[in-house]
Design a protein around this motif. Structure first.
Motif, PDB file in Angstrom:
ATOM      1  N   HIS A  93       0.847  -1.246   0.126  1.00 39.77           N
ATOM      2  CA  HIS A  93       0.038   0.083  -0.070  1.00 39.77           C
ATOM      3  C   HIS A  93       0.793   1.338   0.103  1.00 39.77           C
ATOM      4  O   HIS A  93       0.496   2.228  -0.665  1.00 39.77           O
ATOM      5  N   THR A  94       1.958   1.194   0.745  1.00 38.83           N
ATOM      6  CA  THR A  94       2.796   2.277   0.983  1.00 38.83           C
ATOM      7  C   THR A  94       3.410   2.678  -0.564  1.00 38.83           C
ATOM      8  O   THR A  94       3.600   3.876  -0.950  1.00 38.83           O
ATOM      9  N   MET A  95       4.061   1.455  -1.167  1.00 36.75           N
ATOM     10  CA  MET A  95       4.547   1.618  -2.349  1.00 36.75           C
ATOM     11  C   MET A  95       3.524   2.304  -3.474  1.00 36.75           C
ATOM     12  O   MET A  95       4.032   3.054  -4.256  1.00 36.75           O
ATOM     13  N   VAL A  96       2.416   1.653  -3.544  1.00 39.17           N
ATOM     14  CA  VAL A  96       1.444   2.113  -4.532  1.00 39.17           C
ATOM     15  C   VAL A  96       1.255   3.652  -4.086  1.00 39.17           C
ATOM     16  O   VAL A  96       1.070   4.364  -5.238  1.00 39.17           O
ATOM     17  N   ASN A  97       1.006   3.795  -2.992  1.00 40.23           N
ATOM     18  CA  ASN A  97       0.485   5.295  -2.682  1.00 40.23           C
ATOM     19  C   ASN A  97       1.690   6.169  -3.343  1.00 40.23           C
ATOM     20  O   ASN A  97       1.438   7.325  -3.901  1.00 40.23           O
ATOM     21  N   ASP A  98       3.032   5.932  -2.810  1.00 43.25           N
ATOM     22  CA  ASP A  98       4.196   6.925  -3.296  1.00 43.25           C
ATOM     23  C   ASP A  98       4.426   7.043  -4.454  1.00 43.25           C
ATOM     24  O   ASP A  98       4.416   8.017  -5.278  1.00 43.25           O
ATOM     25  N   THR A  99       4.154   5.579  -5.215  1.00 40.56           N
ATOM     26  CA  THR A  99       4.511   5.616  -6.632  1.00 40.56           C
ATOM     27  C   THR A  99       3.380   6.322  -7.387  1.00 40.56           C
ATOM     28  O   THR A  99       3.539   7.015  -8.489  1.00 40.56           O
ATOM     29  N   TYR A 100       2.135   6.277  -6.995  1.00 37.75           N
ATOM     30  CA  TYR A 100       0.924   7.247  -7.638  1.00 37.75           C
ATOM     31  C   TYR A 100       1.244   8.450  -7.839  1.00 37.75           C
ATOM     32  O   TYR A 100       0.916   9.040  -8.833  1.00 37.75           O
ATOM     33  N   ARG A 198      -4.933  -4.057  -9.385  1.00 37.88           N
ATOM     34  CA  ARG A 198      -3.997  -4.958  -9.132  1.00 37.88           C
ATOM     35  C   ARG A 198      -3.910  -5.266  -7.714  1.00 37.88           C
ATOM     36  O   ARG A 198      -3.624  -6.276  -7.121  1.00 37.88           O
ATOM     37  N   LEU A 199      -3.993  -4.095  -6.837  1.00 35.26           N
ATOM     38  CA  LEU A 199      -3.644  -4.257  -5.124  1.00 35.26           C
ATOM     39  C   LEU A 199      -5.158  -4.755  -4.740  1.00 35.26           C
ATOM     40  O   LEU A 199      -5.068  -5.775  -4.046  1.00 35.26           O
ATOM     41  N   ASN A 200      -6.153  -4.645  -5.544  1.00 31.93           N
ATOM     42  CA  ASN A 200      -7.481  -5.184  -5.106  1.00 31.93           C
ATOM     43  C   ASN A 200      -7.493  -6.658  -5.444  1.00 31.93           C
ATOM     44  O   ASN A 200      -8.169  -7.538  -4.446  1.00 31.93           O
ATOM     45  N   ALA A 201      -6.916  -7.314  -6.218  1.00 32.97           N
ATOM     46  CA  ALA A 201      -6.964  -8.422  -6.731  1.00 32.97           C
ATOM     47  C   ALA A 201      -6.069  -9.333  -5.869  1.00 32.97           C
ATOM     48  O   ALA A 201      -6.371 -10.449  -5.694  1.00 32.97           O
ATOM     49  N   GLU A 204      -8.324  -9.863  -2.916  1.00 35.64           N
ATOM     50  CA  GLU A 204      -9.107 -10.895  -3.046  1.00 35.64           C
ATOM     51  C   GLU A 204      -8.368 -12.152  -2.706  1.00 35.64           C
ATOM     52  O   GLU A 204      -9.073 -13.168  -2.185  1.00 35.64           O
ATOM     53  N   MET A 205      -7.374 -12.408  -3.376  1.00 37.37           N
ATOM     54  CA  MET A 205      -6.348 -13.530  -3.391  1.00 37.37           C
ATOM     55  C   MET A 205      -6.092 -13.927  -1.756  1.00 37.37           C
ATOM     56  O   MET A 205      -5.906 -15.078  -1.536  1.00 37.37           O
ATOM     57  N   LEU A 206      -5.678 -12.922  -1.086  1.00 39.05           N
ATOM     58  CA  LEU A 206      -5.392 -13.407   0.389  1.00 39.05           C
ATOM     59  C   LEU A 206      -6.546 -13.781   1.020  1.00 39.05           C
ATOM     60  O   LEU A 206      -6.291 -14.664   1.953  1.00 39.05           O
ATOM     61  N   ARG A 207      -7.600 -13.000   0.734  1.00 36.04           N
ATOM     62  CA  ARG A 207      -9.043 -13.535   1.625  1.00 36.04           C
ATOM     63  C   ARG A 207      -9.308 -14.781   1.198  1.00 36.04           C
ATOM     64  O   ARG A 207      -9.759 -15.812   2.126  1.00 36.04           O
ATOM     65  N   GLU A 208      -8.994 -15.248  -0.078  1.00 32.30           N
ATOM     66  CA  GLU A 208      -9.429 -16.597  -0.526  1.00 32.30           C
ATOM     67  C   GLU A 208      -8.399 -17.807   0.238  1.00 32.30           C
ATOM     68  O   GLU A 208      -8.893 -18.675   0.593  1.00 32.30           O
ATOM     69  N   HIS A 209      -7.137 -17.196   0.098  1.00 37.38           N
ATOM     70  CA  HIS A 209      -6.063 -18.258   0.575  1.00 37.38           C
ATOM     71  C   HIS A 209      -6.407 -18.545   2.046  1.00 37.38           C
ATOM     72  O   HIS A 209      -6.355 -19.520   2.363  1.00 37.38           O
ATOM     73  N   PHE A 210      -6.556 -17.556   2.772  1.00 40.34           N
ATOM     74  CA  PHE A 210      -6.623 -17.684   4.381  1.00 40.34           C
ATOM     75  C   PHE A 210      -8.133 -18.331   4.733  1.00 40.34           C
ATOM     76  O   PHE A 210      -8.144 -19.018   5.732  1.00 40.34           O
ATOM     77  N   ALA A 211      -9.036 -18.167   3.881  1.00 39.17           N
ATOM     78  CA  ALA A 211     -10.308 -18.971   4.122  1.00 39.17           C
ATOM     79  C   ALA A 211     -10.418 -20.250   3.703  1.00 39.17           C
ATOM     80  O   ALA A 211     -11.054 -21.061   4.398  1.00 39.17           O
TER      81      ALA A 211
END
Length: 217
Positions: A93-100, A198-201, A204-211
């Protein structure tokens, strides 16, 4: 005619009378009715049984699919992986925010960038370097799918940081920018729009992974 009736009555009398004949007819009819009802009931039972078997097969297949996806892990493993992914998400999140803000796509962000783009690039570069180091250090402890999703996100951000370095004329406004620099800048703004999806994807991947994890206490 009277001779015929006498013959019929004689036959009835020989088998025990009219009541015996009627009883035989009733018994035959009752047996026939029972057979018909039994066949109809059996057909209904067979149909219900086939329906039940079909539903049971669907439930068993659903259970098998779920069981195949379920990963049984220890609580220590779960807590470690969860903590690591949370740390990676924070750094992402920090990387994306700063690079934006190097190539922002919103008017308000564009206005805030006047005369400050090089500082933004420096901050974003530091964030991207930190994220990549963290990701590579922990690569053995996360799945390949999650690792590559995070790495792809980093690469998109890094491409924008590289584009800033590769467009010196635009960066310094010292002369008219050549076409290839204008093209690089256009591509960078387009990549900025990829950050959020990409960040949202990954989320969702992590949510499914831990579920899909079943923790053994």
């Amino acid at each position: 005619m009277s001779e015929l009736w006498q013959t019929v009555l004689g036959i009835i009398a020989s088998v025990g009378g009219a009541s015996v004949l009627i009883g035989a007819v009733v018994k035959f009819s009752a047996n026939r009715l029972v057979d018909l009802l039994s066949q109809k009931y059996q057909a209904k039972l067979d149909q219900e049984l086939e329906t039940f078997k079909g539903e049971l097969d669907k439930q068993m297949e659903s259970f098998r699919v779920k069981a195949d996806k379920t990963r049984y892990v220890s609580k220590v493993r779960f807590d470690t992986e969860f903590s690591l992914c949370r740390e990676l998400m924070a750094a992402a999140h920090t990387m994306v925010n700063d690079t934006y803000f190097v190539y922002p796509t919103r008017t308000l962000a564009l206005e805030s960038m006047q005369g400050n783009k090089e500082d933004k690039w420096g901050t974003a570069t530091t964030s991207a370097n930190h994220f990549l180091l963290l990701l590579r250090q922990n690569a053995p402890f996360i799945s390949k799918e999650i690792y590559h999703a995070f790495l792809d996100l980093h690469d998109v951000c890094r491409a924008n940081l590289d584009a800033y370095l590769e467009t010196p004329c635009l960066r310094h406004m010292s002369q008219e920018a050549p076409n290839h620099e204008l093209l690089r800048e256009t591509e960078a703004y387009q990549r900025t729009r990829e950050f959020e999806p990409r960040l949202n994807a990954i989320i969702e991947m992590l949510r499914e992974h831990f579920a899909q994890m079943d923790v053994n206490e």
